[in-house]
Design a protein around this motif. Structure first.
Motif, PDB file in Angstrom:
ATOM      1  N   ASP A 134      10.842   0.472   0.219  1.00 46.04           N
ATOM      2  CA  ASP A 134      10.962   1.553   1.193  1.00 46.04           C
ATOM      3  C   ASP A 134      12.334   1.597   1.860  1.00 46.04           C
ATOM      4  N   ALA A 210       6.602   3.322   0.835  1.00 53.31           N
ATOM      5  CA  ALA A 210       5.539   3.521   1.811  1.00 53.31           C
ATOM      6  C   ALA A 210       5.239   5.013   1.951  1.00 53.31           C
ATOM      7  N   SER A 247       0.417   2.466   3.189  1.00 56.44           N
ATOM      8  CA  SER A 247       0.883   1.989   4.485  1.00 56.44           C
ATOM      9  C   SER A 247       2.234   2.599   4.849  1.00 56.44           C
ATOM     10  N   ILE A 252       4.344  -2.078   5.568  1.00 58.74           N
ATOM     11  CA  ILE A 252       4.246  -2.221   4.116  1.00 58.74           C
ATOM     12  C   ILE A 252       4.260  -3.685   3.666  1.00 58.74           C
TER      13      ILE A 252
END
Length: 275
Positions: A134, A210, A247, A252
């Motif tokens: 992410d 994420a 998430s 995450i």
């Protein structure tokens, strides 16, 4: 920094915890030891090595895991006159040299994903591959209004930082230094800056993305940023989406550690089949 005690990827290394000097500072490093290609974890901008615990536990003791706290982060890493992105990239090499590591698989989250992307692109002969969690999505999200917003945010929460510093949860950096770091990240994340870095990567890379927001973001800003990776996947066959998880950015590593571990296993197999 040089180290004459370099190890073969098949050697079993003893566990070690200590301080690694670099430039004007020293970094708190943990090396679990063990056999195989080392996996080096690169933290979020103001996070600590403890965030990786679940990922490391999921991957198990059969791998060698190296974590460290960046400058002025955590409880032990020392302050510095230089909190720049280039210093963060140099710190990767300093830690690897101190631990006698020639080749490594880098796993980075958020800010650490950008560090990992740059390190992998600059060191194709040393990078087994990278897992980018992410982060490292090329997108022009920084403008004048965003810069003002970032500075206001860090000034607003600045009173809390000294209270949490003894726990290691906030960096020993001023609100201005934290804002400068975040703004520099915005500049480095622009398409014209980060795009060529990602296009130049020649080792296996998997992204774990994420969903939803991150600290300080609004609405669908984060999803727009992540969408900028679609063209990267099309341009560079070495880079693929490993997983898109439910998430959010902040959770995450805690909630989707299994997906991250799966991508680490995949990249390890692709980058070093004999490891």
């Amino acid at each position: 920094m040089t180290n004459d005690n370099r190890t073969s990827p098949t050697d079993a290394v003893q566990a070690w915890t200590g301080m690694v000097p670099v430039d004007d500072t020293a970094l708190a490093v943990t090396d679990t030891g063990g056999p195989g290609i080392p996996v080096v974890y690169l933290n979020g901008q103001f996070a600590t090595q403890g965030y990786w615990r679940r990922v490391i536990d999921e991957l198990g003791p059969g791998r060698r895991h190296i974590t460290y706290d960046e400058r002025a982060r955590g409880k032990k890493s020392k302050r510095s006159a230089d909190y720049s992105f280039e210093a963060a990239v140099r710190d990767v090499d300093a830690v690897l040299a101190a631990r006698g590591v020639d080749r490594a698989l880098v796993v980075g989250w958020s800010y650490g994903a950008v560090v990992g992307a740059h390190w992998a692109q600059r060191n194709p002969e040393r990078a087994v591959g990278a897992v980018l969690v992410d982060g490292a999505a090329p997108y022009d999200w920084l403008d004048d209004a965003m810069e003002v917003r970032i500075r206001k945010l860090f000034r607003r929460i600045g009173w809390l930082a000294p209270l949490l510093r003894p726990t290691g949860l906030t960096p020993r950096m001023s609100a201005e230094e934290q804002a400068d770091s975040n703004i520099e990240l915005g500049k480095l994340s622009r398409e014209r800056e980060l795009g060529p870095v990602l296009d130049g990567i020649t080792v296996p890379v998997r992204y774990v993305l994420a969903s939803g927001t991150s600290f300080g973001s609004k609405g669908d800003e984060q999803e727009k940023i992540r969408a900028g990776l679609d063209q990267v996947f099309e341009r560079n066959s070495n880079i693929r989406l490993g997983a898109k998880v439910p998430s959010n950015h902040g959770a995450i590593l805690k909630k989707d550690f299994r997906a991250i571990a799966d991508s680490v296993r995949e990249v390890a197999a692709l980058g070093s089949p004999s490891a």
